[in-house]
Design an enzyme around this catalytic site. Sequence first.
Site, PDB file in Angstrom:
ATOM      1  N   ALA A 248      27.341 -26.278 -17.519  1.00 36.15           N
ATOM      2  CA  ALA A 248      26.336 -26.783 -16.575  1.00 36.15           C
ATOM      3  C   ALA A 248      25.600 -25.560 -16.026  1.00 36.15           C
ATOM      4  O   ALA A 248      26.011 -24.970 -15.027  1.00 36.15           O
ATOM      5  CB  ALA A 248      27.018 -27.553 -15.458  1.00 36.15           C
TER       6      ALA A 248
ATOM      7  N   GLY B  16      25.364 -22.850  -6.879  1.00 33.42           N
ATOM      8  CA  GLY B  16      26.260 -23.248  -7.964  1.00 33.42           C
ATOM      9  C   GLY B  16      26.140 -24.730  -8.234  1.00 33.42           C
ATOM     10  O   GLY B  16      25.181 -25.361  -7.806  1.00 33.42           O
ATOM     11  N   ASN B  17      27.097 -25.270  -8.975  1.00 39.17           N
ATOM     12  CA  ASN B  17      27.124 -26.723  -9.175  1.00 39.17           C
ATOM     13  C   ASN B  17      28.569 -27.182  -9.267  1.00 39.17           C
ATOM     14  O   ASN B  17      29.492 -26.371  -9.175  1.00 39.17           O
ATOM     15  CB  ASN B  17      26.298 -27.118 -10.404  1.00 39.17           C
ATOM     16  CG  ASN B  17      26.831 -26.494 -11.671  1.00 39.17           C
ATOM     17  OD1 ASN B  17      27.963 -26.722 -12.070  1.00 39.17           O
ATOM     18  ND2 ASN B  17      26.013 -25.653 -12.301  1.00 39.17           N
ATOM     19  N   ARG B  18      28.763 -28.485  -9.433  1.00 39.13           N
ATOM     20  CA  ARG B  18      30.105 -29.062  -9.289  1.00 39.13           C
ATOM     21  C   ARG B  18      30.953 -28.988 -10.562  1.00 39.13           C
ATOM     22  O   ARG B  18      32.043 -29.532 -10.615  1.00 39.13           O
ATOM     23  CB  ARG B  18      29.999 -30.527  -8.866  1.00 39.13           C
ATOM     24  CG  ARG B  18      29.330 -30.724  -7.537  1.00 39.13           C
ATOM     25  CD  ARG B  18      29.319 -32.215  -7.190  1.00 39.13           C
ATOM     26  NE  ARG B  18      28.323 -32.520  -6.198  1.00 39.13           N
ATOM     27  CZ  ARG B  18      28.491 -32.341  -4.889  1.00 39.13           C
ATOM     28  NH1 ARG B  18      29.624 -31.871  -4.434  1.00 39.13           N
ATOM     29  NH2 ARG B  18      27.521 -32.636  -4.039  1.00 39.13           N
TER      30      ARG B  18
END
Length: 407
Positions: A277, A207-209
């Site tokens: 994102a 995943g990402n932030r």
Amino acid sequence: MTLSGKKIVLGVSGSIAAYKAVVLLRELQQSGAEVKVVLTAAAARFVAPLTFETLSRYPVFQDLWADGTSWVEHVHLAEWADAFVVAPATANTLAKLAHGLCDDALSAVALSARCPVLVAPAMDLEMYRHLQTRRNLEALKAAGVTVVSPGNGYLASGLEGEGRLAEPAEIVEALRARLTTPLLRGKRVLISAGPTQEPIDPVRYIGNRSTGKMGIALAEAAARLGADTTLVLGPTHLAPRPGCGKLTVVRIETAEDMFREMTQRQAHADCIVMSAAVADFRPREALSHKIKKEAKASGLALDLVKTPDTLRHLGEHKPEGQLLVGFALETNDEEDNAKRKLYEKHLDLIVLNSLNDPQAGFGYDTNRVTLLHRSGEVERFALKPKTEVADDILAAAARYLRPGVSV
Ligand code: CTP
């Protein structure tokens, strides 16, 4: 849009929900509004006028005939107000407003008001359902009053059902929407937001932030501006606030889901803003069972493949007249990288945010963006709340979608 500089008269009538009007008063002030309060006699039995007086820093208006009060105070207050919000609005107060009665301070202000009026009803289930109350609400709507519908749930009577005062945040949102010029009315806006999650096995993912805050703020702002808005939202605990307008949320998980949901909807959109994102890589295959660490004693190498670039595909298939807005999140050579993406992905506009800016980017409530237009125009903005950044981005978009109309 913030409520900065807006003058709001808050009318409180006699319901147990009057205590929530105190929270509403604070939320209105926190949004930048100046608030004066008018109470009915019944409201003053539930919450002491001193509470409102202390918090609003203005005398509370509650008696048309009080010594020392101008006999035209209701007219002054109504003229002062940019909006009049009645919350909670009891069945009795609604009935008075619907019929133009004005035998107390609150109803006299209502009848004098030329500004937008909002009412947030609160009452017991059967009172709310009563034919006469329905008729009163219809009459108020027909007169241009905005009704912030009550919620469903526990009522002070012990019953469960419709009649609970809408949450203060929802009332503030409805007020914002009402005070916003519907610049994007009739336009269909498609927005993506949040991260994507690419499964490794049933437990783990890449995943990402991203939290989705920026894209959610954009969707709320677009709906508030009158657009028929769809938000394709990746996995996040956040969600748009209710009450800002026509807003449909489609929840997705992976980059493939994002590609499918966005491309399917492309043909129906006047404007697309790709703020998500999206993961650039995913595991070649998602295992159906949990990877056990004993089986990978020497370590685990993931075989990653590229995900589809949704924005690039949208740019390559852009119908005539559609406005396509992308985001660029950069750590170095920020403007050059953003410009490259603007041209390579066939965008009209790209929103650049740099991870080097303090208080900007993932998870923060604030952001600092630069807008790079295909025409070469560059707009640089200061660090500000994401809700205001969303307004700036949509104001730029509106210049394309409604040429000649200024924000
Ligand atoms: N984007 C997309 N699909 C992807 C990756 C990115 O639609 N698989 C979109 C993002 O939503 C954003 C824009 O492309 O609007 C730019 O994303 P960004 O991560 O800044 O750049 P990338 O194109 O992924 O390039 P790089 O990661 O190399 O900077």
